[in-house]
Design a protein around this motif. Structure first.
Motif, PDB file in Angstrom:
ATOM      1  N   LYS A 118      10.257 -24.488 -39.668  1.00 25.38           N
ATOM      2  CA  LYS A 118      11.570 -24.704 -39.046  1.00 25.38           C
ATOM      3  C   LYS A 118      12.313 -25.894 -39.661  1.00 25.38           C
ATOM      4  O   LYS A 118      13.444 -26.175 -39.285  1.00 25.38           O
ATOM      5  CB  LYS A 118      11.412 -24.903 -37.544  1.00 25.38           C
ATOM      6  CG  LYS A 118      10.643 -23.779 -36.878  1.00 25.38           C
ATOM      7  CD  LYS A 118      11.321 -23.311 -35.656  1.00 25.38           C
ATOM      8  CE  LYS A 118      10.537 -22.191 -34.999  1.00 25.38           C
ATOM      9  NZ  LYS A 118      11.031 -20.893 -35.321  1.00 25.38           N
ATOM     10  N   LEU A 119      11.674 -26.588 -40.600  1.00 24.40           N
ATOM     11  CA  LEU A 119      12.309 -27.735 -41.249  1.00 24.40           C
ATOM     12  C   LEU A 119      13.302 -27.288 -42.312  1.00 24.40           C
ATOM     13  O   LEU A 119      13.177 -26.210 -42.891  1.00 24.40           O
ATOM     14  CB  LEU A 119      11.250 -28.618 -41.921  1.00 24.40           C
ATOM     15  CG  LEU A 119      10.310 -29.392 -41.015  1.00 24.40           C
ATOM     16  CD1 LEU A 119       9.214 -30.046 -41.851  1.00 24.40           C
ATOM     17  CD2 LEU A 119      11.060 -30.431 -40.207  1.00 24.40           C
ATOM     18  N   LEU A 120      14.244 -28.167 -42.609  1.00 26.07           N
ATOM     19  CA  LEU A 120      15.140 -27.948 -43.740  1.00 26.07           C
ATOM     20  C   LEU A 120      14.326 -27.955 -45.030  1.00 26.07           C
ATOM     21  O   LEU A 120      13.297 -28.638 -45.119  1.00 26.07           O
ATOM     22  CB  LEU A 120      16.185 -29.061 -43.815  1.00 26.07           C
ATOM     23  CG  LEU A 120      17.202 -29.137 -42.684  1.00 26.07           C
ATOM     24  CD1 LEU A 120      18.060 -30.392 -42.845  1.00 26.07           C
ATOM     25  CD2 LEU A 120      18.073 -27.906 -42.684  1.00 26.07           C
ATOM     26  N   PRO A 121      14.774 -27.233 -46.052  1.00 28.08           N
ATOM     27  CA  PRO A 121      14.027 -27.195 -47.319  1.00 28.08           C
ATOM     28  C   PRO A 121      13.730 -28.582 -47.895  1.00 28.08           C
ATOM     29  O   PRO A 121      12.653 -28.810 -48.431  1.00 28.08           O
ATOM     30  CB  PRO A 121      14.940 -26.394 -48.255  1.00 28.08           C
ATOM     31  CG  PRO A 121      15.756 -25.546 -47.340  1.00 28.08           C
ATOM     32  CD  PRO A 121      15.939 -26.351 -46.081  1.00 28.08           C
ATOM     33  N   GLU A 122      14.679 -29.519 -47.761  1.00 31.10           N
ATOM     34  CA  GLU A 122      14.459 -30.860 -48.292  1.00 31.10           C
ATOM     35  C   GLU A 122      13.291 -31.557 -47.590  1.00 31.10           C
ATOM     36  O   GLU A 122      12.516 -32.278 -48.228  1.00 31.10           O
ATOM     37  CB  GLU A 122      15.722 -31.717 -48.127  1.00 31.10           C
ATOM     38  CG  GLU A 122      16.943 -31.207 -48.871  1.00 31.10           C
ATOM     39  CD  GLU A 122      17.795 -30.226 -48.065  1.00 31.10           C
ATOM     40  OE1 GLU A 122      18.922 -29.945 -48.494  1.00 31.10           O
ATOM     41  OE2 GLU A 122      17.339 -29.744 -47.020  1.00 31.10           O
ATOM     42  N   LEU A 140       9.744 -33.718 -36.358  1.00 35.01           N
ATOM     43  CA  LEU A 140      11.067 -33.517 -36.959  1.00 35.01           C
ATOM     44  C   LEU A 140      11.545 -32.076 -36.790  1.00 35.01           C
ATOM     45  O   LEU A 140      12.748 -31.820 -36.699  1.00 35.01           O
ATOM     46  CB  LEU A 140      11.038 -33.871 -38.449  1.00 35.01           C
ATOM     47  CG  LEU A 140      10.914 -35.341 -38.812  1.00 35.01           C
ATOM     48  CD1 LEU A 140      10.681 -35.502 -40.306  1.00 35.01           C
ATOM     49  CD2 LEU A 140      12.156 -36.099 -38.366  1.00 35.01           C
ATOM     50  N   SER A 141      10.620 -31.136 -36.742  1.00 35.44           N
ATOM     51  CA  SER A 141      10.999 -29.724 -36.655  1.00 35.44           C
ATOM     52  C   SER A 141      11.698 -29.378 -35.345  1.00 35.44           C
ATOM     53  O   SER A 141      12.368 -28.357 -35.249  1.00 35.44           O
ATOM     54  CB  SER A 141       9.773 -28.828 -36.837  1.00 35.44           C
ATOM     55  OG  SER A 141       8.968 -28.831 -35.670  1.00 35.44           O
ATOM     56  N   TYR A 142      11.560 -30.220 -34.336  1.00 32.40           N
ATOM     57  CA  TYR A 142      12.223 -29.979 -33.065  1.00 32.40           C
ATOM     58  C   TYR A 142      13.672 -30.478 -33.065  1.00 32.40           C
ATOM     59  O   TYR A 142      14.415 -30.207 -32.125  1.00 32.40           O
ATOM     60  CB  TYR A 142      11.439 -30.627 -31.917  1.00 32.40           C
ATOM     61  CG  TYR A 142      10.159 -29.900 -31.623  1.00 32.40           C
ATOM     62  CD1 TYR A 142      10.148 -28.740 -30.849  1.00 32.40           C
ATOM     63  CD2 TYR A 142       8.952 -30.356 -32.127  1.00 32.40           C
ATOM     64  CE1 TYR A 142       8.974 -28.062 -30.589  1.00 32.40           C
ATOM     65  CE2 TYR A 142       7.762 -29.685 -31.866  1.00 32.40           C
ATOM     66  CZ  TYR A 142       7.787 -28.537 -31.096  1.00 32.40           C
ATOM     67  OH  TYR A 142       6.616 -27.865 -30.842  1.00 32.40           O
ATOM     68  N   LEU A 143      14.058 -31.207 -34.104  1.00 28.93           N
ATOM     69  CA  LEU A 143      15.434 -31.687 -34.210  1.00 28.93           C
ATOM     70  C   LEU A 143      16.346 -30.559 -34.662  1.00 28.93           C
ATOM     71  O   LEU A 143      15.922 -29.629 -35.358  1.00 28.93           O
ATOM     72  CB  LEU A 143      15.521 -32.836 -35.218  1.00 28.93           C
ATOM     73  CG  LEU A 143      14.717 -34.093 -34.915  1.00 28.93           C
ATOM     74  CD1 LEU A 143      14.843 -35.089 -36.068  1.00 28.93           C
ATOM     75  CD2 LEU A 143      15.158 -34.722 -33.601  1.00 28.93           C
ATOM     76  N   THR A 144      17.616 -30.663 -34.303  1.00 29.19           N
ATOM     77  CA  THR A 144      18.601 -29.688 -34.782  1.00 29.19           C
ATOM     78  C   THR A 144      18.775 -29.862 -36.293  1.00 29.19           C
ATOM     79  O   THR A 144      18.359 -30.887 -36.869  1.00 29.19           O
ATOM     80  CB  THR A 144      19.963 -29.891 -34.103  1.00 29.19           C
ATOM     81  OG1 THR A 144      20.487 -31.162 -34.523  1.00 29.19           O
ATOM     82  CG2 THR A 144      19.857 -29.802 -32.591  1.00 29.19           C
ATOM     83  N   GLU A 145      19.409 -28.904 -36.916  1.00 24.25           N
ATOM     84  CA  GLU A 145      19.654 -28.999 -38.361  1.00 24.25           C
ATOM     85  C   GLU A 145      20.459 -30.249 -38.697  1.00 24.25           C
ATOM     86  O   GLU A 145      20.156 -30.942 -39.668  1.00 24.25           O
ATOM     87  CB  GLU A 145      20.390 -27.746 -38.840  1.00 24.25           C
ATOM     88  CG  GLU A 145      20.554 -27.679 -40.339  1.00 24.25           C
ATOM     89  CD  GLU A 145      21.146 -26.366 -40.800  1.00 24.25           C
ATOM     90  OE1 GLU A 145      22.105 -26.416 -41.588  1.00 24.25           O
ATOM     91  OE2 GLU A 145      20.639 -25.310 -40.380  1.00 24.25           O
TER      92      GLU A 145
END
Length: 161
Positions: A118-122, A140-145
């Motif tokens: 669910k994380l951003l690619p970076e 961090l994966s629980y944060l919004t984009e």
């Protein structure tokens, strides 16, 4: 292909799959990677993608099994289909149990890896490069984009988002 070209082979045996959806093509790529190298050798983001696809509604279990069986038969014509995830009588396995058994992982590790996807690619790259540990990455994966972007680019002006 590159190895064959280096030794002078100008024709290579191959199988061309056409009329696949993007999702089906992705499943072929992922399953081929899993068959060709050990799951334990994959980067955390690659493991996360494999497990995420296993959990997704994108593929029915039957379709996924058909793709895996096809790839295994291509690799080994003597392949005989087995079902190693069958539950004991009186014990019904849930999806996380099945995936955990299949890859030799704990249910908690499966859950953590599913969050990594669910994380951003970076941020996934930073996990793969061991700049971010698995546990902080799960948080961090629980944060919004947008919040993840601010984490990756802390000096980013919010009007750019």
């Amino acid at each position: 292909m590159n190895a064959a070209l280096m030794i002078g082979m100008d024709q290579l045996p191959c199988i061309i799959k056409d009329s696949l959806t993007d999702e089906e093509a992705l499943m072929y790529v992922v399953e081929t990677n899993v068959l060709q190298r050990s799951f334990s050798e994959m980067l955390p983001s690659e493991k996360a993608k494999v497990l995420s696809l296993r959990y997704s509604d994108m593929f029915s279990q039957g379709k996924r099994n058909d793709i895996i069986d096809e790839l295994k038969k291509l690799e080994n014509p003597q392949y005989n289909k087995e079902n190693p995830t069958s539950a004991l009588i009186g014990h019904k396995l849930n999806s996380r149990d099945i995936v955990a058994n299949e890859y030799g992982l704990s249910k908690n590790t499966v859950a953590r890896l599913l969050r990594i996807d669910k994380l951003l690619p970076e941020l996934k790259k930073r996990v793969d490069d061991a700049e971010i540990g698995l546990y902080p990455a799960v948080s961090l994966s629980y944060l919004t984009e947008t919040e993840q972007l601010k984490t990756f680019y802390p000096v980013m002006n919010t009007r750019w988002i």
